[in-house]
Design an enzyme around this catalytic site. Structure first.
Site, PDB file in Angstrom:
ATOM      1  N   LYS A   1     -36.704 -17.867  -7.704  1.00 36.28           N
ATOM      2  CA  LYS A   1     -37.185 -16.735  -6.909  1.00 36.28           C
ATOM      3  C   LYS A   1     -38.050 -15.850  -7.803  1.00 36.28           C
ATOM      4  CE  LYS A   1     -35.574 -13.041  -3.814  1.00 36.28           C
ATOM      5  NZ  LYS A   1     -34.419 -12.365  -3.165  1.00 36.28           N
TER       6      LYS A   1
ATOM      7  N   SER B   1     -34.400 -11.942   1.960  1.00 34.68           N
ATOM      8  CA  SER B   1     -35.661 -11.926   1.248  1.00 34.68           C
ATOM      9  C   SER B   1     -35.943 -13.200   0.455  1.00 34.68           C
ATOM     10  CB  SER B   1     -35.696 -10.739   0.271  1.00 34.68           C
ATOM     11  OG  SER B   1     -34.689 -10.888  -0.719  1.00 34.68           O
TER      12      SER B   1
ATOM     13  N   SER C   1     -29.601 -11.594   1.369  1.00 37.24           N
ATOM     14  CA  SER C   1     -30.837 -12.335   1.109  1.00 37.24           C
ATOM     15  C   SER C   1     -30.679 -13.760   0.592  1.00 37.24           C
ATOM     16  CB  SER C   1     -31.722 -11.564   0.128  1.00 37.24           C
ATOM     17  OG  SER C   1     -32.378 -10.535   0.819  1.00 37.24           O
TER      18      SER C   1
END
Ligand code: GLN
Length: 486
Positions: free
Chosen positions: A76, A152, A176
């Site tokens: 990420k 997210s 998330s």
């Protein structure tokens, strides 16, 4: 090979059926082909990937391997990785090259020998539930590219679901990891707060932020979590605990395990298709010998309002470092210091991030602090107390992960509160600091994946992973693939 589990990949690498370089190339080729459609990665750097793969192959040749050496992963883009552009999904950090590695990167890449395929797209500063707030554009859900992958950690989830990476890192401040895992048909775990170091993970809401794993099954999650977790003195909230094998309970019987269904999660709020799949999952657990009990989380309905005070409050403070001086974007033209701050921040941050900063500054301001921030902290304590009470009557809590399956791109972008309500089942877990995971448990009428959430008591990751694994031994939802990855 691209569809293989981490264990199968390990065996293939160890038996020299494939090298890490060859394996990484397979994924890089898929990324080159499919990323233009999915936008799952913000940054790909084949040269860096192949150099890491080469180093992993040398380690394998020397017999210096762990369970993950040579296995590629998507990181990420919230984790600083030395020499890599690290944007956090923001224009503010569009050209930021991280000068050091996050603890998670150190552990997974340097120590365990995993190979980074690139930096996965995400909502700007991890604020969002759809990946639409990314400065680098929305990510498409591999199951239906007109729909969102969740957020997210949407790029991480889309990458794993489309087989652009065997596994990915994510972060979960308010769902998330779990929500995008649910919307993309994946298995994702957020560990107990403090288990994974936050060092080098760009801060959103420090008392909630926690790194974790998005994978295709509980077994893969366990392997990566083992390599990721551990005490780190550079993170003041990192927990000093002996190393754990999170896979140690996999395969153990769950006969007699008490699964708690919080009354509040089964009232209204979720789509009928989601609830039907969750009910079927409960029947599977009954069949496996689990005892189903009702529990109550009387303050659960206050989780979203409390979170959307606490998280913005912490964000407004954390994001004050992006001032055009020390990091990131600086406006090209300005009159004086104040105008430089104003213009740099106005240009560098997107609308959702600005909304959070404004809310955060407001709830922390003199006169409103007691009315909002302090009240939210009290609710947080009540919610933690609810869970503590519930865990006297059960060993794990079960419910939906998300009230809906993947929604259409744009469907909720003009409705921030509607978007915040995507988090009704996930956020209480963050407020209480507990471990939670999501596993696929079926599909809705449109063929979109549905996620089942399992919540454990503090440090119950190993048990939670086994509860998920037992289900995945009895069902095959986690093995289904979207057409794009057939
Ligand atoms: N939907 C949550 C938010 O927008 C997700 C945050 C997160 O877990 N990073 O704040």
């Amino acid at each position: 090979m691209i569809h293989a589990s981490l264990k199968t990949l390990r065996a293939a690498l160890d038996s020299r059926k494939i090298s890490s370089v060859e394996l990484s190339r397979l994924f890089l080729e898929r990324i080159a082909r499919l990323n233009p459609t999915l936008n799952a990665f913000i940054t790909v750097d084949a040269e860096k990937t192949l150099a890491a793969a080469k180093a992993a192959d040398l380690r394998i040749a020397a017999g210096n391997t762990g369970p993950l050496t040579g296995i590629p992963l998507a990181q990420k883009d919230i984790f600083c990785a030395r020499g890599w552009r690290t944007t956090c999904g923001s224009r503010m950090l569009e050209n930021f090259i991280a000068p050091y590695d996050a603890a998670v990167v150190e552990r997974l890449e340097q120590d365990a020998g995993m190979v980074p395929l690139g930096k996965a797209n995400m909502d700007e500063f991890a604020m969002g539930s759809s990946n639409e707030t990314s400065y680098f554009g929305p990510v498409c859900n591999p199951w239906d590219t007109t729909r969102v992958p969740g957020g997210s950690s949407g790029g991480s989830a889309a990458a794993v679901a489309a087989f652009l990476a065997p596994v990915a890192t994510g972060t979960d401040t308010g769902g998330s990891i779990r929500q995008p895992s649910a919307l993309c048909g994946l298995t994702g775990i957020k560990p107990t707060y403090g288990v994974v170091s936050r060092y080098g993970m760009i801060a959103f809401a420090s008392s909630l932020d926690q790194g974790g794993v998005i994978a295709r099954c509980a077994e893969d999650c366990a392997l990566v979590l083992c390599a990721m977790a551990g005490f780190d003195e550079r993170d003041s909230t990192s927990l000093e605990r002996p190393a754990e094998d999170y896979g140690r309970d996999l395969g153990a019987s769950i006969k007699g395990l008490r699964i708690g269904l919080p009354r509040e999660f089964f009232r209204e709020g979720a789509d009928a298709g989601v609830m039907a799949a969750v009910q079927e999952a409960i029947a599977v657990y009954r069949g496996l010998g689990a005892e189903i009990v009702e529990v109550t989380l009387p303050n659960a309905h206050l989780a979203v309002p409390a979170y959307y005070v606490i998280a913005p409050a912490e964000a407004s403070s954390n994001l004050s470092r992006f001032d055009g001086v020390r990091y990131g974007h600086r406006a090209p033209e300005y009159a004086d210091l104040d105008s430089m701050y104003c213009k740099s921040r106005a240009q560098g941050f997107g609308a959702e991030v600005k909304r959070r900063i404004l809310i955060g500054a407001y709830v922390l301001s003199h006169g409103y602090y007691d009315a909002y921030y302090l009240q939210a902290q009290r609710i947080r304590r009540l919610i933690a107390g609810d869970f503590a009470e519930a865990f006297k009557a059960c060993d794990a809590i079960l419910g939906p992960t998300s009230p809906t399956t993947a929604f259409r791109q744009g469907e909720k972008s003009a409705d921030p509160v509607g978007m915040y309500l995507s988090d009704i089942y996930t956020i209480a877990v963050n407020l209480a600091g507990l471990p939670g995971l999501s596993i696929p448990c079926g599909f809705d009428a449109r063929g979109l994946p549905i996620g089942l959430q399992l919540i454990g008591n503090c440090f119950d990751e190993a048990r939670l992973l086994n509860v998920a694994h037992a289900y995945q031994q009895a069902t095959d939802w986690h093995l289904r693939r979207p057409a794009i990855a057939a």
